[in-house]
Motif scaffolding. Sequence first.
Motif, PDB file in Angstrom:
ATOM      1  N   LEU A  39     -16.725  22.510  13.745  1.00  0.00           N
ATOM      2  CA  LEU A  39     -17.023  21.083  13.894  1.00  0.00           C
ATOM      3  C   LEU A  39     -16.034  20.195  13.159  1.00  0.00           C
ATOM      4  O   LEU A  39     -15.862  19.035  13.517  1.00  0.00           O
ATOM      5  CB  LEU A  39     -18.443  20.797  13.404  1.00  0.00           C
ATOM      6  CG  LEU A  39     -19.549  21.569  14.120  1.00  0.00           C
ATOM      7  CD1 LEU A  39     -20.879  21.358  13.414  1.00  0.00           C
ATOM      8  CD2 LEU A  39     -19.625  21.167  15.576  1.00  0.00           C
ATOM      9  N   GLY A  40     -15.423  20.715  12.119  1.00  0.00           N
ATOM     10  CA  GLY A  40     -14.468  19.909  11.368  1.00  0.00           C
ATOM     11  C   GLY A  40     -13.908  20.666  10.189  1.00  0.00           C
ATOM     12  O   GLY A  40     -14.519  21.609   9.695  1.00  0.00           O
ATOM     13  N   ILE A  41     -12.740  20.251   9.759  1.00  0.00           N
ATOM     14  CA  ILE A  41     -12.066  20.860   8.609  1.00  0.00           C
ATOM     15  C   ILE A  41     -11.622  19.737   7.683  1.00  0.00           C
ATOM     16  O   ILE A  41     -11.061  18.738   8.138  1.00  0.00           O
ATOM     17  CB  ILE A  41     -10.843  21.695   9.059  1.00  0.00           C
ATOM     18  CG1 ILE A  41     -11.313  22.878   9.927  1.00  0.00           C
ATOM     19  CG2 ILE A  41     -10.044  22.179   7.853  1.00  0.00           C
ATOM     20  CD1 ILE A  41     -10.187  23.712  10.505  1.00  0.00           C
ATOM     21  N   THR A  42     -11.900  19.897   6.390  1.00  0.00           N
ATOM     22  CA  THR A  42     -11.345  18.970   5.396  1.00  0.00           C
ATOM     23  C   THR A  42     -10.296  19.726   4.587  1.00  0.00           C
ATOM     24  O   THR A  42     -10.403  20.938   4.393  1.00  0.00           O
ATOM     25  CB  THR A  42     -12.422  18.406   4.447  1.00  0.00           C
ATOM     26  OG1 THR A  42     -13.046  19.479   3.740  1.00  0.00           O
ATOM     27  CG2 THR A  42     -13.466  17.613   5.203  1.00  0.00           C
ATOM     28  N   ARG A  43      -9.331  18.999   4.140  1.00  0.00           N
ATOM     29  CA  ARG A  43      -8.220  19.606   3.390  1.00  0.00           C
ATOM     30  C   ARG A  43      -8.121  18.974   2.008  1.00  0.00           C
ATOM     31  O   ARG A  43      -8.542  17.855   1.789  1.00  0.00           O
ATOM     32  CB  ARG A  43      -6.922  19.430   4.167  1.00  0.00           C
ATOM     33  CG  ARG A  43      -7.002  20.124   5.534  1.00  0.00           C
ATOM     34  CD  ARG A  43      -5.687  20.162   6.270  1.00  0.00           C
ATOM     35  NE  ARG A  43      -5.848  20.855   7.538  1.00  0.00           N
ATOM     36  CZ  ARG A  43      -5.810  22.172   7.691  1.00  0.00           C
ATOM     37  NH1 ARG A  43      -5.585  22.947   6.655  1.00  0.00           N
ATOM     38  NH2 ARG A  43      -5.980  22.727   8.889  1.00  0.00           N
ATOM     39  N   HIS A  44      -7.570  19.750   1.090  1.00  0.00           N
ATOM     40  CA  HIS A  44      -7.374  19.262  -0.279  1.00  0.00           C
ATOM     41  C   HIS A  44      -6.450  18.052  -0.295  1.00  0.00           C
ATOM     42  O   HIS A  44      -5.479  17.998   0.442  1.00  0.00           O
ATOM     43  CB  HIS A  44      -6.748  20.356  -1.157  1.00  0.00           C
ATOM     44  CG  HIS A  44      -7.712  21.387  -1.631  1.00  0.00           C
ATOM     45  ND1 HIS A  44      -8.574  21.170  -2.674  1.00  0.00           N
ATOM     46  CD2 HIS A  44      -7.948  22.648  -1.194  1.00  0.00           C
ATOM     47  CE1 HIS A  44      -9.295  22.259  -2.874  1.00  0.00           C
ATOM     48  NE2 HIS A  44      -8.942  23.173  -1.987  1.00  0.00           N
ATOM     49  N   LEU A  45      -6.792  17.123  -1.150  1.00  0.00           N
ATOM     50  CA  LEU A  45      -5.923  15.993  -1.459  1.00  0.00           C
ATOM     51  C   LEU A  45      -5.207  16.317  -2.762  1.00  0.00           C
ATOM     52  O   LEU A  45      -5.517  17.305  -3.425  1.00  0.00           O
ATOM     53  CB  LEU A  45      -6.752  14.714  -1.571  1.00  0.00           C
ATOM     54  CG  LEU A  45      -7.559  14.346  -0.315  1.00  0.00           C
ATOM     55  CD1 LEU A  45      -8.480  13.178  -0.600  1.00  0.00           C
ATOM     56  CD2 LEU A  45      -6.622  14.040   0.846  1.00  0.00           C
ATOM     57  N   GLU A  46      -4.300  15.496  -3.179  1.00  0.00           N
ATOM     58  CA  GLU A  46      -3.581  15.730  -4.435  1.00  0.00           C
ATOM     59  C   GLU A  46      -4.547  15.715  -5.609  1.00  0.00           C
ATOM     60  O   GLU A  46      -5.456  14.887  -5.673  1.00  0.00           O
ATOM     61  CB  GLU A  46      -2.499  14.673  -4.630  1.00  0.00           C
ATOM     62  CG  GLU A  46      -1.307  14.891  -3.736  1.00  0.00           C
ATOM     63  CD  GLU A  46      -0.165  13.950  -4.068  1.00  0.00           C
ATOM     64  OE1 GLU A  46       0.081  13.687  -5.258  1.00  0.00           O
ATOM     65  OE2 GLU A  46       0.475  13.489  -3.106  1.00  0.00           O
ATOM     66  N   GLY A  47      -4.352  16.652  -6.536  1.00  0.00           N
ATOM     67  CA  GLY A  47      -5.123  16.693  -7.765  1.00  0.00           C
ATOM     68  C   GLY A  47      -6.538  17.217  -7.621  1.00  0.00           C
ATOM     69  O   GLY A  47      -7.349  17.023  -8.507  1.00  0.00           O
ATOM     70  N   GLY A  48      -6.833  17.900  -6.539  1.00  0.00           N
ATOM     71  CA  GLY A  48      -8.212  18.333  -6.302  1.00  0.00           C
ATOM     72  C   GLY A  48      -8.512  19.792  -6.519  1.00  0.00           C
ATOM     73  O   GLY A  48      -9.538  20.272  -6.081  1.00  0.00           O
ATOM     74  N   GLY A  49      -7.652  20.548  -7.173  1.00  0.00           N
ATOM     75  CA  GLY A  49      -7.956  21.941  -7.438  1.00  0.00           C
ATOM     76  C   GLY A  49      -7.304  22.914  -6.473  1.00  0.00           C
ATOM     77  O   GLY A  49      -7.265  24.102  -6.730  1.00  0.00           O
ATOM     78  N   GLY A  50      -6.803  22.431  -5.374  1.00  0.00           N
ATOM     79  CA  GLY A  50      -6.076  23.269  -4.424  1.00  0.00           C
ATOM     80  C   GLY A  50      -4.799  22.565  -4.051  1.00  0.00           C
ATOM     81  O   GLY A  50      -4.616  21.378  -4.336  1.00  0.00           O
TER      82      GLY A  50
END
Length: 165
Positions: A39-50
Amino acid sequence: MKLARNEREKQLLLVLWYDKEAEAAANFYCSIFKKSKILGITRHLEGGGGAKGEVLTVQFRLGDQEYVALNGGPQFKFTEAISLMIHCKDQKEVDYYWEKLLAGGGRESACGWLKDKYGLSWQVTPTILLEMISDKNRKKAQRAFDAMLQMRKIDIRKLKEAYDG
């Protein structure tokens, strides 16, 4: 993965924690179950642990139930304290789900339980088993229950034999 406010308030999602395999796991499960999709994928933003752009979550549906797979890191592992149960109408369905969920490195357990290659526990359960062990005739129910305790993958024919005495 944006939900309308009223949908967020009433929808419950089971979140499954993976180290880095969330997308692979969601795709694996969607390949097994009918009426399933990502249904959807979110991706890491800068500084978020990944690393920026790496998959953080994957929202997916198996049948009518929605899940979120989270790449949360290696801190937490699945245990048998939680499992997903599949109600199967016949032996053909039991065999199908058993084989598919064990593919690629899963492990059998007892009484219709298994762990898939990602470590998530599943109960592959024929509905007739639930009917048998809840029968008001407790002797028949006990015989079916005792037979189940001897099995890994549930064998409906053997259950019926035990149930009937």
